[in-house]
Design a protein around this motif. Structure first.
Motif, short mmCIF file in Angstrom:
data_model
loop_
_atom_site.label_atom_id
_atom_site.label_comp_id
_atom_site.label_asym_id
_atom_site.label_seq_id
_atom_site.Cartn_x
_atom_site.Cartn_y
_atom_site.Cartn_z
N VAL A 171 0.50 -1.08 -0.04
CA VAL A 171 0.34 -0.01 0.30
C VAL A 171 0.82 0.94 0.03
N ARG A 172 0.11 2.27 -1.17
CA ARG A 172 1.44 3.61 -1.21
C ARG A 172 0.79 4.54 -1.07
N LEU A 173 1.22 5.73 -1.08
CA LEU A 173 -0.01 6.56 -0.92
C LEU A 173 1.36 7.37 -1.45
N LEU A 174 0.27 8.11 -2.60
CA LEU A 174 0.86 9.04 -4.01
C LEU A 174 0.31 10.37 -3.44
N LYS A 175 1.02 11.32 -3.98
CA LYS A 175 1.07 13.02 -3.77
C LYS A 175 0.72 13.11 -5.39
N THR A 176 -0.93 12.66 -5.59
CA THR A 176 -1.27 12.90 -6.78
C THR A 176 -3.12 12.25 -6.87
N THR A 177 -3.68 12.00 -7.88
CA THR A 177 -4.73 12.22 -8.30
C THR A 177 -5.39 10.74 -8.59
N PHE A 179 -4.45 10.21 -12.34
CA PHE A 179 -2.83 10.20 -12.93
C PHE A 179 -2.48 9.29 -12.03
N ALA A 180 -2.54 8.64 -11.29
CA ALA A 180 -1.85 7.55 -10.76
C ALA A 180 -2.48 6.43 -11.93
N TYR A 181 -3.31 6.09 -11.99
CA TYR A 181 -4.29 5.35 -12.83
C TYR A 181 -3.41 5.15 -13.83
N GLN A 182 -3.52 6.48 -15.05
CA GLN A 182 -2.48 7.45 -16.08
C GLN A 182 -1.31 6.02 -16.17
N SER A 222 -10.97 3.08 -15.15
CA SER A 222 -10.42 4.36 -15.34
C SER A 222 -10.78 5.20 -14.03
N GLY A 223 -9.25 5.34 -13.33
CA GLY A 223 -9.07 5.94 -12.24
C GLY A 223 -9.86 4.77 -10.53
N LEU A 224 -9.74 3.92 -11.11
CA LEU A 224 -10.10 2.42 -9.89
C LEU A 224 -9.81 2.08 -9.72
N GLU A 225 -9.25 1.11 -10.91
CA GLU A 225 -8.51 -0.16 -11.25
C GLU A 225 -7.98 -1.00 -12.22
N ASP A 278 0.25 -12.21 -11.30
CA ASP A 278 -1.36 -11.58 -11.47
C ASP A 278 -0.87 -10.21 -10.93
N ILE A 279 -1.47 -9.04 -11.20
CA ILE A 279 -0.92 -7.96 -10.54
C ILE A 279 -2.66 -6.95 -10.89
N GLU A 280 -3.27 -6.64 -9.66
CA GLU A 280 -4.02 -5.81 -9.46
C GLU A 280 -3.51 -4.78 -8.45
N VAL A 281 -4.13 -3.80 -8.76
CA VAL A 281 -4.01 -2.30 -8.73
C VAL A 281 -5.41 -1.53 -7.94
N PHE A 282 -5.57 -1.24 -7.40
CA PHE A 282 -6.53 -0.17 -6.68
C PHE A 282 -6.52 1.21 -6.83
N PHE A 283 -7.12 2.22 -6.63
CA PHE A 283 -7.10 3.19 -6.59
C PHE A 283 -8.24 4.41 -5.81
N GLU A 284 -7.48 4.68 -4.36
CA GLU A 284 -8.56 5.20 -3.60
C GLU A 284 -8.33 6.71 -3.28
N GLU A 285 -8.89 7.37 -3.73
CA GLU A 285 -8.38 9.62 -3.19
C GLU A 285 -8.69 9.43 -1.28
N ARG A 286 -8.04 9.36 -0.65
CA ARG A 286 -7.49 9.86 0.83
C ARG A 286 -8.05 11.20 1.41
N SER A 287 -7.55 11.84 0.50
CA SER A 287 -8.13 13.39 0.41
C SER A 287 -7.29 13.77 -0.60
N PRO A 288 -7.69 15.34 -0.33
CA PRO A 288 -7.76 15.75 -2.08
C PRO A 288 -6.37 15.89 -2.62
N GLY A 289 -5.45 15.64 -3.46
CA GLY A 289 -4.04 15.05 -3.96
C GLY A 289 -3.85 14.10 -3.25
N ILE A 290 -4.20 12.96 -2.62
CA ILE A 290 -3.29 12.10 -2.18
C ILE A 290 -4.58 10.92 -2.78
N THR A 291 -4.02 9.92 -3.11
CA THR A 291 -4.28 8.72 -3.07
C THR A 291 -4.04 7.41 -3.23
#
Length: 165
Positions: free
Chosen positions: A11-17, A20-23, A77-80, A96-109
């Motif tokens: 699990v990683r917190l990224l400073k982005t939306t 953008f992380a999905y892209q 798009s933007g989720l999985e 196999d790889i699965e990646v999930f993206f969730e906004e934790r707060s504005p600008g933090i995914t």
């Protein structure tokens, strides 16, 4: 003798939306900076970012050419993202790889990464040796992807800094 699975969760917190992380996972220009390669050593990235589409990355370091390829199984798009990963010059094994993206707060995914790989069980190994082999494989995968995600994080954060100026 039944093969067993090794599963990794990072699990990683990224400073982005999330978008953008999905892209970063599907855009070839972004992938060449961090996914199993670097912008200095990347020879090519080809991908067809649609469900059922293929990708291939070629990295060249000194005399060593590494090919990484797979198939996108799921793209929301933007989720999985769901994909396979294989290094055909090393093994026919596909993981196999699965990646999930969730906004934790504005600008933090929050990016949650799952990796699943079957580890062959060799007859000569005792149960304890096999368990040790699985642990070593698990730790090697975690270490490798932590380094890859460090590069991803640095790339993403540099991009968002560039776009703010």
């Amino acid at each position: 003798m039944q093969n067993e699975w090794v599963e990794v969760k990072i699990v990683r917190l990224l400073k982005t939306t999330p978008a953008f992380a999905y892209q970063a996972w599907i855009d070839p220009e972004m992938l060449r900076h961090w996914f199993m390669t670097t912008s200095r050593t990347n020879t090519s990235v080809h991908n067809e970012a649609v469900e059922g589409g293929h990708y291939e990355i070629i990295d060249q370091r000194q005399d060593k050419r590494v090919r990484v390829k797979g198939i996108y199984n799921k793209l929301v798009s933007g989720l999985e993202i769901g994909l396979t990963i294989q290094m055909p010059d090393v093994s026919e094994k596909q993981d196999d790889i699965e990646v999930f993206f969730e906004e934790r707060s504005p600008g933090i995914t929050q990016m949650t990464f799952f990796y699943k790989s079957e580890v062959p069980k060799e007859r000569r190994l005792s149960q304890l040796e096999y368990k040790q082999k699985k642990k070593e494989y698990h730790d090697k995968v975690v270490h490798g992807f932590e380094n890859i995600f460090d590069a991803m994080q640095n790339y993403i954060e540099a991009q968002s800094t560039d776009s703010n100026h």
